[in-house]
Design a protein around this motif. Structure first.
Motif, PDB file in Angstrom:
ATOM      1  N   UNK A   6       0.844  -1.206   0.000  1.00 37.84           N
ATOM      2  CA  UNK A   6       0.000   0.000   0.000  1.00 37.84           C
ATOM      3  C   UNK A   6       0.879   1.255   0.000  1.00 37.84           C
ATOM      4  N   UNK A   7       1.912   1.247   0.808  1.00 39.99           N
ATOM      5  CA  UNK A   7       2.844   2.382   0.858  1.00 39.99           C
ATOM      6  C   UNK A   7       3.517   2.567  -0.501  1.00 39.99           C
ATOM      7  N   UNK A   8       3.904   1.469  -1.136  1.00 37.03           N
ATOM      8  CA  UNK A   8       4.547   1.559  -2.450  1.00 37.03           C
ATOM      9  C   UNK A   8       3.590   2.155  -3.483  1.00 37.03           C
ATOM     10  N   UNK A   9       2.313   1.770  -3.426  1.00 31.98           N
ATOM     11  CA  UNK A   9       1.318   2.346  -4.335  1.00 31.98           C
ATOM     12  C   UNK A   9       1.192   3.852  -4.114  1.00 31.98           C
ATOM     13  N   UNK A  10       1.168   4.264  -2.848  1.00 29.28           N
ATOM     14  CA  UNK A  10       1.077   5.690  -2.533  1.00 29.28           C
ATOM     15  C   UNK A  10       2.308   6.435  -3.045  1.00 29.28           C
ATOM     16  N   UNK A  11       3.468   5.817  -2.924  1.00 24.25           N
ATOM     17  CA  UNK A  11       4.703   6.445  -3.428  1.00 24.25           C
ATOM     18  C   UNK A  11       4.659   6.613  -4.941  1.00 24.25           C
ATOM     19  N   UNK A  12       4.101   5.615  -5.637  1.00 21.25           N
ATOM     20  CA  UNK A  12       3.981   5.710  -7.095  1.00 21.25           C
ATOM     21  C   UNK A  12       3.045   6.866  -7.468  1.00 21.25           C
ATOM     22  N   UNK A  13       1.920   6.962  -6.757  1.00 14.93           N
ATOM     23  CA  UNK A  13       0.979   8.047  -7.016  1.00 14.93           C
ATOM     24  C   UNK A  13       1.626   9.398  -6.735  1.00 14.93           C
ATOM     25  N   UNK A  14       2.410   9.473  -5.664  1.00 13.48           N
ATOM     26  CA  UNK A  14       3.108  10.714  -5.308  1.00 13.48           C
ATOM     27  C   UNK A  14       4.072  11.113  -6.422  1.00 13.48           C
ATOM     28  N   UNK A  15       4.801  10.128  -6.942  1.00 13.96           N
ATOM     29  CA  UNK A  15       5.755  10.387  -8.018  1.00 13.96           C
ATOM     30  C   UNK A  15       5.027  10.872  -9.275  1.00 13.96           C
ATOM     31  N   UNK A  16       3.897  10.240  -9.584  1.00  8.81           N
ATOM     32  CA  UNK A  16       3.108  10.648 -10.743  1.00  8.81           C
ATOM     33  C   UNK A  16       2.626  12.088 -10.590  1.00  8.81           C
ATOM     34  N   UNK A  17       2.161  12.425  -9.389  1.00  7.37           N
ATOM     35  CA  UNK A  17       1.722  13.803  -9.145  1.00  7.37           C
ATOM     36  C   UNK A  17       2.888  14.779  -9.278  1.00  7.37           C
ATOM     37  N   UNK A  20       3.257  15.475 -12.823  1.00  5.87           N
ATOM     38  CA  UNK A  20       2.173  16.318 -13.308  1.00  5.87           C
ATOM     39  C   UNK A  20       2.380  17.774 -12.902  1.00  5.87           C
ATOM     40  N   UNK A  21       2.865  17.996 -11.692  1.00  9.17           N
ATOM     41  CA  UNK A  21       3.136  19.360 -11.231  1.00  9.17           C
ATOM     42  C   UNK A  21       4.223  19.982 -12.098  1.00  9.17           C
ATOM     43  N   UNK A  22       5.281  19.221 -12.352  1.00  4.21           N
ATOM     44  CA  UNK A  22       6.369  19.736 -13.190  1.00  4.21           C
ATOM     45  C   UNK A  22       5.865  20.096 -14.588  1.00  4.21           C
ATOM     46  N   UNK A  23       5.047  19.240 -15.171  1.00  4.52           N
ATOM     47  CA  UNK A  23       4.501  19.521 -16.501  1.00  4.52           C
ATOM     48  C   UNK A  23       3.614  20.758 -16.470  1.00  4.52           C
ATOM     49  N   UNK A  24       2.799  20.874 -15.431  1.00  6.66           N
ATOM     50  CA  UNK A  24       1.895  22.025 -15.318  1.00  6.66           C
ATOM     51  C   UNK A  24       2.680  23.320 -15.164  1.00  6.66           C
ATOM     52  N   UNK A  25       3.759  23.264 -14.423  1.00  8.20           N
ATOM     53  CA  UNK A  25       4.578  24.462 -14.225  1.00  8.20           C
ATOM     54  C   UNK A  25       5.254  24.893 -15.526  1.00  8.20           C
ATOM     55  N   UNK A  39      -0.603  20.127  -6.065  1.00  9.80           N
ATOM     56  CA  UNK A  39       0.333  20.190  -4.942  1.00  9.80           C
ATOM     57  C   UNK A  39      -0.327  19.751  -3.638  1.00  9.80           C
ATOM     58  N   UNK A  40      -1.605  20.098  -3.453  1.00 11.30           N
ATOM     59  CA  UNK A  40      -2.328  19.667  -2.253  1.00 11.30           C
ATOM     60  C   UNK A  40      -2.475  18.151  -2.226  1.00 11.30           C
ATOM     61  N   UNK A  41      -2.816  17.576  -3.378  1.00 10.77           N
ATOM     62  CA  UNK A  41      -2.946  16.121  -3.466  1.00 10.77           C
ATOM     63  C   UNK A  41      -1.615  15.446  -3.146  1.00 10.77           C
ATOM     64  N   UNK A  42      -0.561  16.017  -3.683  1.00 11.30           N
ATOM     65  CA  UNK A  42       0.781  15.474  -3.459  1.00 11.30           C
ATOM     66  C   UNK A  42       1.136  15.532  -1.972  1.00 11.30           C
TER      67      UNK A  42
END
Length: 56
Positions: A6-17, A20-25, A39-42
């Protein structure tokens, strides 16, 4: 689901976000509100990962 997976899944989602933040910026037309929401989700994911890691 095991806690570690579960922690690994959360880390993957964090990395994806993060990506996405970098692309948006980099995209000139991205609204500030959208970037702020990403950023809030992250941050929520990071807090959850830290909370789960501390209890394991």
């Amino acid at each position: 689901m095991a806690l570690s997976s579960h922690i690994e899944e959360l880390k993957k989602k964090h990395h994806t976000l993060s990506e996405q933040v970098e692309q948006a910026l980099r995209a000139p037309g991205t609204p500030d509100a959208e970037i702020a929401e990403l950023k809030k989700q992250k941050l929520r994911l990071k807090d959850e990962i830290e909370r789960l890691t501390a209890t394991s």
